[in-house]
Design an enzyme around this catalytic site. Structure first.
Site, PDB file in Angstrom:
ATOM      1  N   CYS A  92     -20.693  28.294  48.705  1.00 46.10           N
ATOM      2  CA  CYS A  92     -19.339  28.000  49.174  1.00 46.10           C
ATOM      3  C   CYS A  92     -18.228  28.428  48.207  1.00 46.10           C
ATOM      4  O   CYS A  92     -17.900  29.604  48.153  1.00 46.10           O
ATOM      5  CB  CYS A  92     -19.243  26.521  49.527  1.00 46.10           C
ATOM      6  N   HIS A 189     -24.340  24.036  51.913  1.00 44.55           N
ATOM      7  CA  HIS A 189     -24.634  22.958  50.966  1.00 44.55           C
ATOM      8  C   HIS A 189     -25.866  22.225  51.502  1.00 44.55           C
ATOM      9  O   HIS A 189     -26.479  22.638  52.473  1.00 44.55           O
ATOM     10  CB  HIS A 189     -23.477  21.957  50.930  1.00 44.55           C
TER      11      HIS A 189
HETATM   12  N1  GLN Z   1     -12.222  25.296  48.839  1.00 45.76           N
HETATM   13  C1  GLN Z   1     -13.041  26.102  49.628  1.00 45.76           C
HETATM   14  C2  GLN Z   1     -12.790  25.995  51.121  1.00 45.76           C
HETATM   15  O1  GLN Z   1     -12.446  24.930  51.632  1.00 45.76           O
HETATM   16  C3  GLN Z   1     -14.486  25.809  49.312  1.00 45.76           C
HETATM   17  C4  GLN Z   1     -14.992  24.478  49.800  1.00 45.76           C
HETATM   18  C5  GLN Z   1     -16.408  24.200  49.415  1.00 45.76           C
HETATM   19  O2  GLN Z   1     -16.894  24.702  48.398  1.00 45.76           O
HETATM   20  N2  GLN Z   1     -17.080  23.327  50.148  1.00 45.76           N
HETATM   21  O3  GLN Z   1     -12.963  26.974  51.814  1.00 45.76           O
END
Ligand code: GLN
Length: 239
Positions: A92, A189
């Site tokens: 992510c 995740h």
């Molecule tokens: N900040 C990023 C987004 O919302 C990554 C979020 C995350 O790593 N879950 O796209």
């Protein structure tokens, strides 16, 4: 001793991403191979070149902003490691930051490492929920996504898989993640690796091959029956 390097775990670690390091360490130990986990946070003087496997997790936009400067100092070395086939798993927020740019919802441009040929911009909706993919290499992959960023790959690279259920890279083109050399980057995740042991063993096999340690005897693990049950349960969960 296999060295697992976690990139920026203080700021980049959401929804169990640290669990990926524990899974790799345990699966190596169960095969009689010692493994240590080394953390690299902004300002640390870590010897990245001695890492055998690299992991990076997700983070809020603010966390990504915090590590951006340190990441810029390590672009050349990380780029070389990716090119050399060092196995990496980037989830992510770190997936986005190994790309070229991430434009946040406020219009702020977070500069990435530019190692992966892709760009990300925040969409108006958050893409949240359980997600399943199909990949030629790994079969079914299950995880959990929560991101506003929408990622678009250059045609020079392949995605990790096709979305079966969920949003994936951008909720429009049906792709999820990216594969380059021995790097896997994805929005999933979970933690990802406990439920997807084939990906864990891919990273381990590549690390061992690079060290000249034979991999044909990487015996399958009894616990994988549990991992497959977890995968089936996750697949049936409502999004
Ligand atoms: N900040 C990023 C987004 O919302 C990554 C979020 C995350 O790593 N879950 O796209």
């Amino acid at each position: 001793m296999i060295r697992i390097v976690q990139l920026y775990p203080r700021d980049m670690n959401l929804y169990g991403d640290w669990g990926n390091a524990r899974v790799l360490q345990k699966r190596l130990e169960w095969r009689g191979i010692d493994a240590e986990i080394v953390d690299h946070n902004p300002g640390d003087d870590t010897d990245l070149g001695s890492g055998d496997i690299f992991l990076g997790g997700g983070g809020q936009d603010a966390g990504q902003d915090k590590i951006q400067e340190d990441l810029q100092h390590h672009i050349d070395e990380l780029g070389r490691l990716v090119e050399d086939g060092v196995p990496m798993l980037l989830i992510c927020g770190m997936y986005q930051l190994l790309g070229r740019t991430f434009v946040t919802g406020e219009g702020k441009i977070i500069t990435g490492a530019g190692i992966l040929p892709l760009d990300t911009r925040a969409g108006t909706d958050r893409l949240i929920g359980n997600i399943t993919l199909e990949s030629e290499e790994f079969g079914a992959i299950v995880g959990y996504e929560n991101h506003s960023g929408q990622t678009f790959l250059d045609d020079t690279v392949q995605p990790l898989g096709k979305v079966v259920r969920g949003a994936g890279n951008n909720n429009t083109d049906g792709t999820e993640g990216v594969r380059l050399h021995n790097t896997i980057a994805t929005y999933l995740h979970g933690s990802l690796l406990p439920k997807n042991p084939k990906i864990a063993d891919f990273l381990i096999a590549k690390a061992l091959e690079r060290r000249g340690i034979p991999t044909e005897n990487l015996r399958s693990l009894e616990i994988d029956a549990l991992a497959h049950t977890a995968q089936n349960i996750a697949t049936e969960r409502p999004r």
